[in-house]
Structure formats: C-alpha cells, structure tokens
Design an enzyme around this catalytic site. Sequence first.
Site, mmCIF file in Angstrom:
data_model
loop_
_atom_site.group_PDB
_atom_site.id
_atom_site.type_symbol
_atom_site.label_atom_id
_atom_site.label_comp_id
_atom_site.label_asym_id
_atom_site.label_seq_id
_atom_site.Cartn_x
_atom_site.Cartn_y
_atom_site.Cartn_z
ATOM 1 C CD GLU A 63 -3.084 -0.646 0.320
ATOM 2 O OE1 GLU A 63 -3.097 0.813 0.099
ATOM 3 O OE2 GLU A 63 -3.916 -1.407 -0.064
ATOM 4 C CE LYS A 70 17.515 4.950 16.636
ATOM 5 N NZ LYS A 70 16.103 4.336 15.942
ATOM 6 C CB SER A 74 17.065 9.518 16.872
ATOM 7 O OG SER A 74 16.351 7.765 17.486
ATOM 8 C CE LYS A 78 18.559 0.928 18.814
ATOM 9 N NZ LYS A 78 17.911 0.809 17.563
ATOM 10 N NE ARG A 81 18.431 2.800 24.406
ATOM 11 C CZ ARG A 81 17.562 3.886 22.937
ATOM 12 N NH1 ARG A 81 17.721 5.158 23.511
ATOM 13 N NH2 ARG A 81 17.218 3.223 22.093
ATOM 14 C CE LYS A 137 9.244 -5.829 20.473
ATOM 15 N NZ LYS A 137 10.431 -3.955 20.607
ATOM 16 C CD GLU A 164 14.289 -2.114 12.100
ATOM 17 O OE1 GLU A 164 14.292 -1.917 13.349
ATOM 18 O OE2 GLU A 164 13.904 -0.741 12.146
ATOM 19 C CB ALA A 176 2.913 0.732 15.164
ATOM 20 C CG HIS A 180 5.925 5.844 17.674
ATOM 21 N ND1 HIS A 180 5.738 7.320 17.763
ATOM 22 C CD2 HIS A 180 6.579 5.894 17.910
ATOM 23 C CE1 HIS A 180 7.273 8.382 17.263
ATOM 24 N NE2 HIS A 180 8.022 6.673 17.483
HETATM 25 P P1 0O2 Z 1 12.038 5.056 15.557
HETATM 26 O O1 0O2 Z 1 11.703 5.924 16.021
HETATM 27 O O2 0O2 Z 1 10.789 4.407 14.629
HETATM 28 O O3 0O2 Z 1 13.091 4.573 14.706
HETATM 29 P P2 0O2 Z 1 18.069 -3.453 18.456
HETATM 30 O O4 0O2 Z 1 17.096 -1.811 17.254
HETATM 31 O O5 0O2 Z 1 17.317 -4.176 17.476
HETATM 32 O O6 0O2 Z 1 19.103 -2.513 18.553
HETATM 33 P P3 0O2 Z 1 15.845 -2.750 19.564
HETATM 34 O O7 0O2 Z 1 15.261 -1.334 19.218
HETATM 35 O O8 0O2 Z 1 14.443 -3.299 20.947
HETATM 36 O O9 0O2 Z 1 16.975 -2.871 19.103
HETATM 37 O O10 0O2 Z 1 14.786 -3.657 17.940
HETATM 38 P P4 0O2 Z 1 12.780 -4.022 17.537
HETATM 39 O O11 0O2 Z 1 12.625 -3.795 19.524
HETATM 40 O O12 0O2 Z 1 13.261 -4.926 16.841
HETATM 41 O O13 0O2 Z 1 12.349 -2.545 16.872
HETATM 42 C C1 0O2 Z 1 12.431 -1.114 16.926
HETATM 43 C C2 0O2 Z 1 11.119 -0.682 15.993
HETATM 44 O O14 0O2 Z 1 10.092 -1.106 15.806
HETATM 45 C C3 0O2 Z 1 11.175 0.306 17.102
HETATM 46 O O15 0O2 Z 1 12.008 1.643 16.409
HETATM 47 C C4 0O2 Z 1 9.642 0.906 16.444
HETATM 48 O O16 0O2 Z 1 9.845 1.612 14.899
HETATM 49 C C5 0O2 Z 1 9.275 -0.214 15.830
HETATM 50 N N1 0O2 Z 1 8.031 -0.764 18.269
HETATM 51 C C6 0O2 Z 1 9.265 -1.600 18.364
HETATM 52 N N2 0O2 Z 1 8.264 -2.181 19.051
HETATM 53 C C7 0O2 Z 1 7.555 -1.428 19.316
HETATM 54 C C8 0O2 Z 1 5.841 -0.673 19.696
HETATM 55 O O17 0O2 Z 1 5.611 -1.192 21.296
HETATM 56 N N3 0O2 Z 1 5.035 -0.147 19.435
HETATM 57 C C9 0O2 Z 1 5.670 1.025 18.367
HETATM 58 N N4 0O2 Z 1 4.904 1.349 18.450
HETATM 59 N N5 0O2 Z 1 7.045 0.236 17.819
HETATM 60 C C10 0O2 Z 1 7.684 -0.604 18.419
HETATM 61 P P5 0O2 Z 1 12.568 3.223 17.906
HETATM 62 O O18 0O2 Z 1 14.116 3.529 17.565
HETATM 63 O O19 0O2 Z 1 12.116 3.323 18.732
HETATM 64 O O20 0O2 Z 1 12.129 4.451 17.195
#
Ligand code: 0O2
Length: 229
Positions: A63, A70, A74, A78, A81, A137, A164, A176, A180
Amino acid sequence: MNVEKDFRFNDLLNSEHPEIILEKVAPFTELMMEYRCALMEVETKLKVLNEEFAAKNKRNPVETIKTRIKTPLSITEKLKRKGVDVTVENMEKYLTDIAGIRVICSFQDDIYRVAKLLSKQDDITLITEKDYIKNPKPNGYRSLHLILDIPIFLSNEKKHMKVEVQFRTIAMDFWASLDHKLKYKKNVKNPDVVAQELLRCADIITEMDHRMQEIRHMIEEEKEGIVES
Ligand code: 0O2
C-alpha cells in the site's frame, strides 16, 4: 524553529576555524548520504516487486512505503544506551536501524510474500529477522522486522549497508502509530488501563486482519484466471 540550537550552530560556524568543524562533520554527513542511497535501493526493489505483482494479479500487495533516516539525537541516544562512544565508526558497527523503511501491506500474507521475495534477491543478505507477528510483543505490537545488507555502488567503491525493513498491515500500522503517539504523552492518569485497552485493540485488529484476508480469498476463488505465483 529552535532559535537556541540555530544560534549555537551559527556560533560554531562563525568561530575562528569553521573548516575544522566542517571537517569533523563531513564523515557523518557522508555516512548519512550512504544510508539514503541504501534506502533508495531497497525502495526501488520493493516498487519493482509491487509493479510486477500488480501486473500479474490485478492488485497491489504494497500500500505504502515510508523511509526515514534516524535523527542525530536518536542515534546518539541509542549509542549511549549501548554503552559505546558516539563515533561515526560505532554508528556503522553497533546500529542496524539508521536507515529504516516501513512497508505497509494490504494483507498479512502479502507481508511474508514480499519479505521473502526481497530477502532472497542475490545482492541482498538477510542478517536478522524478528517476527513480531507470529510472536507479538507483550504490549500487542505486531510487525515483521528484517535487517538487510545491501550494496550501494559509489564512484570508487561498492559499500555494504544495513537497512531495517519493517513490514506491517494497514491495521498494524494504525495501531503502532497510536501507540507511538501515546508513548510521548506525559501524565497519563491510568497507564495500566491504557495498556490493557491497547492490547485489546491489538487483538481486535489481528482478528480483523485475518477476516479481511479470508474475504480476499473468497473473492479470488470466484475470479478465475487470476492466480498468484
Ligand atoms: P523509530 O523512531 O521508529 O526509529 P535493536 O534495534 O535490535 O538494537 P530494538 O530497538 O529493541 O533493538 O529493536 P526492535 O524492538 O526490534 O525494533 C525497534 C523499532 O520497532 C522501534 O524503533 C519502532 O519503530 C518499532 N517498535 C518496536 N516496538 C514497538 C512498540 O511497542 N510500539 C511501536 N509503536 N513501535 C515499536 P525506535 O528506535 O524505537 O524508533
């Protein structure tokens, strides 16, 4: 506009040796350029797959495609962290999501179809796959995350970049996005109730995704001659 930030930036450039500052910034801007190129490569591949599928099956499995790099803030947060120094070298070494692409698919089975077709292309290497659709999750988040290695062809070198790719249905993306937004809301009075409600919504959305897919299968059975490869 953040006046204070702009003022500091101008202040730096107007300092005695702006060339030193620009020299330090250059490797970072170059790396971001390379990530943008990697995003272009992956986006084009997805568009090609979508075009071909649409021509053969009279519908688009994809779609929308959204890309993002990033933000520096951010990236910095990271790396901190992860307990490593904020350097351009560590950005490439420790982060896999500087270049991100979100692929919104019509149906859940489209996600797996497009993800498979993309990751099996011979210039792409699948580094990791996290399937938050089969294993959501605890809060209800669903998506398929792939980390891909893709080459970009620069004037003097071929460079491998990590991208990614997040695959979601429209319904999963809707959930999502709201999740967010709520994460950034401060002073939520009853966070447990909100979390429970979000989880309930995630379940409803999943049920709806399955039903929509079944409806599509019912319609397709009636349309002879349209066969998916
Ligand atoms: P943004 O602004 O989207 O970039 P890793 O990256 O493997 O070291 P991480 O961060 O735990 O570890 O990876 P994960 O959980 O596989 O994926 C992270 C990204 O997935 C997040 O990016 C979000 O985009 C999305 N995401 C993961 N969990 C959730 C959630 O519970 N709710 C929402 N809305 N999105 C989620 P960032 O870096 O957090 O932000």
